[in-house]
Design a protein around this motif. Structure first.
Motif, PDB file in Angstrom:
ATOM      1  N   CYS A  23       3.169   0.163  -0.334  1.00  0.00           N
ATOM      2  CA  CYS A  23       2.223  -0.836  -0.833  1.00  0.00           C
ATOM      3  C   CYS A  23       2.161  -0.751  -2.351  1.00  0.00           C
ATOM      4  O   CYS A  23       2.237   0.336  -2.921  1.00  0.00           O
ATOM      5  CB  CYS A  23       0.835  -0.580  -0.261  1.00  0.00           C
ATOM      6  N   MET A  71      -3.255  -3.306  -3.428  1.00  0.00           N
ATOM      7  CA  MET A  71      -1.956  -3.924  -3.140  1.00  0.00           C
ATOM      8  C   MET A  71      -2.004  -5.433  -3.188  1.00  0.00           C
ATOM      9  O   MET A  71      -3.038  -6.048  -2.949  1.00  0.00           O
ATOM     10  CB  MET A  71      -1.450  -3.484  -1.772  1.00  0.00           C
ATOM     11  N   ILE A  74       3.644  -5.491   0.335  1.00  0.00           N
ATOM     12  CA  ILE A  74       4.065  -4.390   1.200  1.00  0.00           C
ATOM     13  C   ILE A  74       5.574  -4.545   1.406  1.00  0.00           C
ATOM     14  O   ILE A  74       6.047  -5.621   1.765  1.00  0.00           O
ATOM     15  CB  ILE A  74       3.371  -4.416   2.574  1.00  0.00           C
TER      16      ILE A  74
END
Length: 104
Positions: A23, A71, A74
């Protein structure tokens, strides 16, 4: 928008296959990078904000507990096109900006 939170992953893939989920907040040279995460130091590179999951061969559902990550992206490692029958991510934003339900 940068966010903090976690995610829910549903995946069906080859039994025993271990995947890495990285992330991060930026893409650098085509990959998610943890450069903007303040706790990163040289010895932790590639371990900050990562999760590893070993697939069961059935439909696995994974949602990290007791942690959250900053984040926007991903990246899935060790999984090539066609190795997973299904792959579904849901981002779960964590925030303290909730509607007021009452007051004292």
């Amino acid at each position: 928008m940068d966010s903090a939170g976690t995610y829910n992953l549903k995946i069906k893939g080859e039994k025993g296959k271990t995947i890495k989920l990285q992330c991060g907040e930026i893409i650098l040279n085509g990959h998610v990078d943890d450069e903007k995460i303040s706790c990163v130091s040289a010895y932790k590179k590639d371990y900050v904000q990562c999760d590893w999951l070993t697939l069961s061969g059935n439909l696995d559902e994974f949602e990290p507990r007791f942690s959250y990550k900053g984040m926007r992206f991903i990246e899935v490692f060790n999984l090539t096109d066609g190795e997973a029958e299904s792959l579904d991510f849901t981002f779960i934003e964590l925030t303290t900006l909730n509607d007021v339900n009452g007051e004292f």
